[in-house]
Design a protein around this motif. Sequence first.
Motif, PDB file in Angstrom:
ATOM      1  N   ARG A 169       0.857  -1.292   0.224  1.00  0.00           N
ATOM      2  CA  ARG A 169      -0.062   0.050  -0.125  1.00  0.00           C
ATOM      3  C   ARG A 169       0.794   1.273  -0.024  1.00  0.00           C
ATOM      4  NH1 ARG A 169      -4.038  -2.120  -2.030  1.00  0.00           N
ATOM      5  NH2 ARG A 169      -5.130  -0.187  -1.778  1.00  0.00           N
ATOM      6  N   LEU A 170       2.172   1.103   0.151  1.00  0.00           N
ATOM      7  CA  LEU A 170       3.248   2.357   0.090  1.00  0.00           C
ATOM      8  C   LEU A 170       4.006   2.339  -1.065  1.00  0.00           C
ATOM      9  CD1 LEU A 170       4.402   2.282   3.773  1.00  0.00           C
ATOM     10  CD2 LEU A 170       2.543   3.637   2.562  1.00  0.00           C
ATOM     11  N   ASP A 171       3.823   1.398  -2.169  1.00  0.00           N
ATOM     12  CA  ASP A 171       4.845   1.315  -3.349  1.00  0.00           C
ATOM     13  C   ASP A 171       4.208   2.430  -4.418  1.00  0.00           C
ATOM     14  OD1 ASP A 171       2.788   0.224  -4.734  1.00  0.00           O
ATOM     15  OD2 ASP A 171       3.414  -1.702  -4.355  1.00  0.00           O
ATOM     16  N   PRO A 172       5.108   2.803  -5.185  1.00  0.00           N
ATOM     17  CA  PRO A 172       4.584   3.817  -6.416  1.00  0.00           C
ATOM     18  C   PRO A 172       3.311   3.342  -7.074  1.00  0.00           C
ATOM     19  CG  PRO A 172       7.111   3.217  -6.323  1.00  0.00           C
ATOM     20  CD  PRO A 172       6.376   2.244  -5.646  1.00  0.00           C
ATOM     21  N   ALA A 173       2.791   2.220  -7.053  1.00  0.00           N
ATOM     22  CA  ALA A 173       1.648   1.956  -8.022  1.00  0.00           C
ATOM     23  C   ALA A 173       0.362   2.092  -7.061  1.00  0.00           C
ATOM     24  CB  ALA A 173       1.814   0.732  -8.666  1.00  0.00           C
ATOM     25  N   SER A 174       0.749   2.139  -5.694  1.00  0.00           N
ATOM     26  CA  SER A 174      -0.703   2.007  -4.836  1.00  0.00           C
ATOM     27  C   SER A 174      -1.394   3.293  -5.061  1.00  0.00           C
ATOM     28  CB  SER A 174      -0.092   1.890  -3.409  1.00  0.00           C
ATOM     29  OG  SER A 174       0.559   3.226  -3.150  1.00  0.00           O
ATOM     30  N   PRO A 175      -2.556   3.162  -4.527  1.00  0.00           N
ATOM     31  CA  PRO A 175      -3.624   4.265  -4.796  1.00  0.00           C
ATOM     32  C   PRO A 175      -3.171   5.725  -4.078  1.00  0.00           C
ATOM     33  CG  PRO A 175      -4.711   2.207  -4.381  1.00  0.00           C
ATOM     34  CD  PRO A 175      -3.331   1.833  -4.305  1.00  0.00           C
ATOM     35  N   LEU A 176      -2.319   5.286  -2.859  1.00  0.00           N
ATOM     36  CA  LEU A 176      -2.019   6.538  -2.078  1.00  0.00           C
ATOM     37  C   LEU A 176      -1.074   7.289  -2.669  1.00  0.00           C
ATOM     38  CD1 LEU A 176      -2.058   5.346   1.634  1.00  0.00           C
ATOM     39  CD2 LEU A 176      -3.392   7.275   0.624  1.00  0.00           C
ATOM     40  N   VAL A 177       0.095   6.666  -2.977  1.00  0.00           N
ATOM     41  CA  VAL A 177       1.289   7.021  -3.825  1.00  0.00           C
ATOM     42  C   VAL A 177       0.898   7.469  -5.225  1.00  0.00           C
ATOM     43  CG1 VAL A 177       3.730   6.850  -4.371  1.00  0.00           C
ATOM     44  CG2 VAL A 177       2.656   5.946  -2.163  1.00  0.00           C
ATOM     45  N   ALA A 178       0.371   6.947  -6.025  1.00  0.00           N
ATOM     46  CA  ALA A 178       0.114   7.139  -7.406  1.00  0.00           C
ATOM     47  C   ALA A 178      -0.911   8.301  -7.587  1.00  0.00           C
ATOM     48  CB  ALA A 178      -0.649   5.899  -7.966  1.00  0.00           C
ATOM     49  N   ALA A 179      -1.630   8.562  -6.717  1.00  0.00           N
ATOM     50  CA  ALA A 179      -2.429   9.864  -6.778  1.00  0.00           C
ATOM     51  C   ALA A 179      -1.781  11.128  -6.102  1.00  0.00           C
ATOM     52  CB  ALA A 179      -3.807   9.670  -6.094  1.00  0.00           C
ATOM     53  N   GLY A 180      -0.591  10.979  -5.525  1.00  0.00           N
ATOM     54  CA  GLY A 180       0.122  12.039  -4.939  1.00  0.00           C
ATOM     55  C   GLY A 180      -0.492  12.344  -3.511  1.00  0.00           C
ATOM     56  N   LEU A 181      -1.155  11.504  -2.993  1.00  0.00           N
ATOM     57  CA  LEU A 181      -1.986  11.668  -1.780  1.00  0.00           C
ATOM     58  C   LEU A 181      -0.636  11.657  -0.377  1.00  0.00           C
ATOM     59  CD1 LEU A 181      -5.411  10.297  -2.016  1.00  0.00           C
ATOM     60  CD2 LEU A 181      -4.586  12.523  -2.446  1.00  0.00           C
ATOM     61  N   LEU A 182       0.085  10.763  -0.721  1.00  0.00           N
ATOM     62  CA  LEU A 182       1.165  10.432   0.325  1.00  0.00           C
ATOM     63  C   LEU A 182       2.488  10.216  -0.582  1.00  0.00           C
ATOM     64  CD1 LEU A 182       1.558   9.454   3.376  1.00  0.00           C
ATOM     65  CD2 LEU A 182       1.381   7.127   2.399  1.00  0.00           C
ATOM     66  N   VAL A 183       3.524  10.980   0.258  1.00  0.00           N
ATOM     67  CA  VAL A 183       4.821  10.883  -0.451  1.00  0.00           C
ATOM     68  C   VAL A 183       5.901  10.024   0.508  1.00  0.00           C
ATOM     69  CG1 VAL A 183       6.936  12.326  -0.997  1.00  0.00           C
ATOM     70  CG2 VAL A 183       4.575  13.293  -1.283  1.00  0.00           C
ATOM     71  N   VAL A 184       6.309   9.074   0.081  1.00  0.00           N
ATOM     72  CA  VAL A 184       7.462   8.255   0.547  1.00  0.00           C
ATOM     73  C   VAL A 184       8.748   8.820   0.204  1.00  0.00           C
ATOM     74  CG1 VAL A 184       8.316   5.981   0.869  1.00  0.00           C
ATOM     75  CG2 VAL A 184       5.822   6.205   0.364  1.00  0.00           C
ATOM     76  N   GLU A 185       9.406   9.346   1.545  1.00  0.00           N
ATOM     77  CA  GLU A 185      10.688  10.329   1.280  1.00  0.00           C
ATOM     78  C   GLU A 185      11.666   9.194   1.827  1.00  0.00           C
ATOM     79  OE1 GLU A 185       9.719  13.476   3.718  1.00  0.00           O
ATOM     80  OE2 GLU A 185       9.347  14.620   1.978  1.00  0.00           O
ATOM     81  N   ASP A 186      13.003   9.761   1.618  1.00  0.00           N
ATOM     82  CA  ASP A 186      14.423   9.244   2.043  1.00  0.00           C
ATOM     83  C   ASP A 186      14.538   7.739   1.273  1.00  0.00           C
ATOM     84  OD1 ASP A 186      14.272  11.240   3.827  1.00  0.00           O
ATOM     85  OD2 ASP A 186      13.219  10.036   5.386  1.00  0.00           O
ATOM     86  N   ARG A 187      14.377   7.599  -0.056  1.00  0.00           N
ATOM     87  CA  ARG A 187      14.278   6.599  -0.890  1.00  0.00           C
ATOM     88  C   ARG A 187      15.615   6.015  -0.808  1.00  0.00           C
ATOM     89  NH1 ARG A 187       9.769   4.734  -2.775  1.00  0.00           N
ATOM     90  NH2 ARG A 187       8.302   6.360  -3.416  1.00  0.00           N
ATOM     91  N   GLU A 188      16.779   6.583  -0.221  1.00  0.00           N
ATOM     92  CA  GLU A 188      18.041   6.040  -0.092  1.00  0.00           C
ATOM     93  C   GLU A 188      18.177   5.059   1.170  1.00  0.00           C
ATOM     94  OE1 GLU A 188      18.006   9.676   2.366  1.00  0.00           O
ATOM     95  OE2 GLU A 188      17.363   9.044   0.362  1.00  0.00           O
TER      96      GLU A 188
END
Length: 663
Positions: free
Chosen positions: A137-156
């Motif tokens: 539910r937190l990967d780039p294709a999930s509804p939250l992230v794909a719609a820009g409603l949630l940003v997962v930071e610190d990708r490193e």
Amino acid sequence: MNAGSLPHLFARLAALERRIRDAVAARRQADPNPDDPFRGLYLSDEAIEALLASRREPFVPFQATGTAGRLGELAEVAKLSSLDVELLLVALAPDVDSRFEQFYGYLNDDVTRRRATAGLALRLCGLPEAAAAGRSRLDPASPLVAAGLLVVEDRERPFLSRSLRVPDRVVNHLLGDDRPDAALTGVARVVDEPAVSVDVGRLVHGLTAGIRLVYLRERPGGGAAELGAAALRQAGFEVLEVDAARLRGEPDHAELVRAVVREAVLRGAGVVLGPVEEEPPLRAMGHPSVPLVVFGSELWNPQWSVDPPLVQDAVALPAASRAQLWRDRLGERLAVGVDPASATAHFVLGPQQIARAAQAASVSAVVDGGVVTVEHLRAGARGQNAAGLQRLARRIEPAVSWDDLVLPGTVVGLLRELAARAKHRGRVIDEWRMRPGGGRGRGVTGLFAGDSGTGKTMSAEVIAASLGLDLYTVNLATVVDKYVGETEKNLERIFTEAAGVNGVLLFDEADAIFGKRSEVRDAHDRYANIESAYLLQRMETFDGIAVLATNLRANLDEAFTRRLDVVVDFPVPDEDLRRALWDKCLGTTVPRTDVDLDFLAGAFDLAGGHIRSAAVTAAYLAAEAGRAVGMAEVVGAVAREYRKLGRLVGAREFGPYLELAAS
């Protein structure tokens, strides 16, 4: 705003806070040194031993309940599950209540990490950190992230220690703020009401049936943006209009695309994107809840998208719809007896252009008496012309009228016929369909043939003035190129730009580029014939008004003549016309005395252009001498004109005024 939005949101956050209290209590019970004042700044041996002694278990699971208010509307539009909503609330909490920053710093065991991490968010939702169902539910294709409603930071960082952040625009929306994202200023705008009411039944049926990609091919005056907006409105969506050129030109292009998708999801809107000239960012903008209406002047390229769109042409509005738009915009400000539809019938304008033209006409009318006249209407319509053509052709604002022409009656009649064709082509070609099939355009083309100075350019200016249009004269230096294929490219740019301009296009010395095809003797002949063949085809599809002027009609390819609407031969003026020309060129404001017009007309065999040049020279001579224009000045000016033409200044033409010619 939904009246229950904020109470419901705060109730959900209060429930989250209760779970966090339980999580803090559990954390303190398992902490070997809970009163350590430097907690979170280092790891003690006891803390490491405690970590080794037990696994990290999830906290008490949340209880899935119904979601109401804006949070519920957003969940429905973005297709969020109950787990998605809870993850969103966990990430949102510090932006609504700053205490959650301290809560998360403690639970993260790091006072510098004041946002929920992916691992903490999963555990607060009652899921193990290794639960694939939660992590997905937190990967780039999930509804939250794909719609820009949630940003997962610190990708490193490792996945579980990445911070979760809710963009400010989403926070503001959930708190009741409807203002669009400031980052989209100049790139996107919310369309409150479409500018036109048209039949969009086919598009509405497709959108309501679940089609999420539509392509509208813009035809001159079609108003594809308005057509797409009207269809989205009738299908139950708000409308977000995006300028494709500005979006593509911004340095943070990818981030702006995400902001567009987010804004559309928050509003439950569809996106109108265009005009597109190259591959648009369809994949990045694709969202199952966001219908996308793309428009452009070119045919749809199937390589742009895996999913085929619903394709439709956006054709020009019917005359009745255009007339109603003008009246709706101008209302009581129109002067008595002015019919805006008739005055602008030959202008090719879309709905937005009509709206802007009407506003411009109203502004001009304010300083000219308050009522909108035909001149105001046409000036406002001309103001909608794109500026691209001015880089390829010289723009002339006409300053002459039919009364300024001194030509035989038959020639004037043909010129008026050409103007009438331009004025009524909407009715004849569009309504009466008198040019069906073959891919032929709506253009009106004429050929003006005659010697230099016989009035060809001035006649084109008069036609433009009678229609309220600007005249654009094509500079052959910007067209003809010595390299193979470049001339065609230059002409294509001119024709493309001219299609979006309400003006008259004048090709002077047209035989240079519209010449006869010849027998092929070498590669140069072959490529010259290819160039002519291209022009023949391009003239057929041209939608504007074009005039070809030439001194050498015999050099033009006969195939061009067939494609011309009107051919006008400009004769060298006879004696009667020359007398009228002298009188017209000297005018009524220039002081003159004892000018023998009969002698000038009978003695000097000059075309109108040379007569005008001589009259201007005579005026300068008189101004220098400080007196009115007399025969001395006029004869001296004619002598100068003869010398420019390489003619002899002799007694046969100048007669008793020969001495004046020598001065």
